[in-house]
Design an enzyme around this catalytic site. Structure first.
Site, short mmCIF file in Angstrom:
data_model
loop_
_atom_site.label_atom_id
_atom_site.label_comp_id
_atom_site.label_asym_id
_atom_site.label_seq_id
_atom_site.Cartn_x
_atom_site.Cartn_y
_atom_site.Cartn_z
N HIS A 22 1.05 -14.02 -10.84
CA HIS A 22 2.49 -14.32 -10.96
C HIS A 22 2.74 -15.44 -11.97
O HIS A 22 3.58 -15.28 -12.88
CB HIS A 22 3.03 -14.73 -9.58
N GLU A 23 2.02 -16.53 -11.82
CA GLU A 23 2.24 -17.67 -12.71
C GLU A 23 1.77 -17.37 -14.14
O GLU A 23 2.35 -17.87 -15.10
CB GLU A 23 1.54 -18.91 -12.17
N HIS A 26 4.63 -15.86 -16.11
CA HIS A 26 5.52 -16.89 -16.67
C HIS A 26 4.86 -17.56 -17.88
O HIS A 26 5.49 -17.74 -18.93
CB HIS A 26 5.82 -17.96 -15.62
#
Length: 450
Positions: A22-23, A26
């Site tokens: 997920h990170e 980003h």
């Protein structure tokens, strides 16, 4: 204790993988948009490991593995020197900022596709959805589904195995009816049957959707014949031996092993008159089940194992594809999970699904441990499921989540200026309170299931 440690380790691995994915979404898009990333952290609290790359990004693995974050250069958080202002997140266009925020959930969806792609290349073992028995007066009985019937599709979506059937049935919670395409096992003579779901009393956290309809899948046959008798057990003391066939219990004919199991469980310390067959000769014995604790009351235990006839190969199926077809199947599977997750969240809001079905970290840890113990072809789909849920939930328009940030950007695009800091701060506080309440409810549900 070992089981707890295994569940915990499997949970930490799952959480670490999914948070990193997920990170990284980003992080990767932020870098592509020219934003300076100051820190990429997996976990919170004290840093256990850290490293800084040549672009000045600090990579951190922290003590508490319950989340992660990507810290980007931003004038709203701290002063930025003039020569770096064009690298600040707040100075990028609305479209670029939206792409950076949305990249986290998108990365979760891509990971789910990748996980299923690997699974479909390895091969997913399953069991064809062939009906073994139908409970009297059940929804399936009213629809005249007969034993030996194979469930080919649910509302037009093909169901090659029982897992596919369960996935589609869960999505029908709150619906008035569903159409199942059936055919005799081994035949292509399909017909559609309509199931009336208006009185379907199904709770996902308590029972299986298939059995709640009154359907018992065709599985390995368990005969009332003893395969093994434990030494010094109640069965051994009664004189039972391996190879004995139990014919009657208290004068009642015994045709199913499950009936005998229930009689033993319900009669701890009480005498059961058995009529058995040993090497072709009849014999009468008295069995007194031992007592042991279970679910708040004493249950009977006798120390025997039945003879199990394995499921014939024609009932087994392995879903395995080449690399290109596996991509198609993995994408379709992920899409089905995304639709199911959105549907279930919507039904939680409308009340069609009860709030006690929410699961928290304890339930997830148990699922992680169980699937990891079964093997990689079970653990990867579990990771895919949690990854999809993580992506969908993060897109909710709730401040503090990615969806809340996207909502603020949409408002900024429409009104031509950012939402005021005061309004954003107020919304973040409300969002944090709601998130804590939901997490508290999920934890309460977890503890109530222990």
């Amino acid at each position: 204790m070992l089981s707890f440690l295994w569940d915990l380790a499997s949970f930490i691995v799952a959480l670490g993988v999914l948070i990193t994915v997920h990170e990284f979404g980003h992080f990767w898009v932020a870098r592509r948009c020219g934003v300076r990333v100051e820190r990429f952290s997996i976990g919170f609290g004290k840093a256990l490991w850290r490293r800084t790359d040549k672009l000045g990004t600090e990579y951190v693995i922290a003590l508490i593995p319950l989340g992660g974050y990507v810290k980007m250069l931003d004038e709203r958080a701290e002063p930025v020197v003039p020569e770096l202002r064009h690298h600040a997140f707040n100075n990028k266009s609305v479209g670029q900022r939206a792409a950076i925020i949305a990249a986290g959930p998108v990365a979760n969806f891509i990971f789910a596709i990748f996980a299923y792609w690997l699974v479909f290349i390895i091969g997913v073992p399953g069991v064809r959805p062939v009906v073994g028995e139908i409970a009297a007066n059940s929804i399936a009985a009213e629809a005249q589904i007969a034993p030996g019937t194979e469930l080919k599709a649910v509302d037009g979506i093909e169901t090659p195995d029982w897992d596919a059937v369960r996935l589609q049935l869960v999505d029908k919670i709150g619906d008035e009816s569903t159409t199942i395409t059936v055919a005799p096992f081994g035949s292509d003579q399909r017909r559609d049957v309509k199931l009336d779901l208006r009185h379907w009393a199904f709770e996902p956290d308590k029972e299986d959707p298939v059995s709640s309809l009154g359907i018992r899948p065709r599985g390995p046959q368990i005969e009332p014949v003893l395969e093994n008798v434990q030494p010094n057990s109640a069965a051994s003391k009664a004189g039972l031996q391996a190879g004995d066939r139990i014919v009657k219990v208290d004068g009642q004919p015994l045709t199913q092993w499950v009936t005998f199991v229930m009689l033993v469980r319900d009669n701890p310390g009480k005498s059961l008159a058995l009529e058995i067959e040993r090497q072709g000769s009849p014999l009468s014995l008295t069995l007194i089940p031992e007592s042991k604790p279970g679910n708040g009351k004493a249950i009977g235990f006798v120390g025997i194992e039945p003879k199990v006839i394995p499921l014939p190969d024609e009932y087994k199926v392995v879903r395995q594809y080449g690399p290109f077809n596996a991509i198609v199947e993995a994408t379709d599977k992920t899409w089905q999970l995304m639709k199911l997750t959105v549907s279930m969240l919507g039904k939680l809001i409308t009340g069609d699904v009860k709030l006690n079905n929410l699961s928290g970290p304890i339930s997830i840890a148990k699922g992680a441990g169980m699937t990891a113990e079964l093997g990689v072809v079970y653990y990867l789909p579990f990771l895919a499921l949690i990854s999809v849920n993580l992506g969908i939930i993060n897109l909710f328009p709730l401040p503090v989540l990615d969806g809340g940030h996207l909502l603020f950007l949409a408002i900024e695009k429409i009104k031509g200026g950012p939402v005021s800091e005061r309004v954003q701060d107020f919304c973040y506080r409300i969002g944090s309170i709601l998130l804590v309440l939901l997490m508290g409810l999920a934890l309460f549900n977890d503890f109530s299931r222990l």
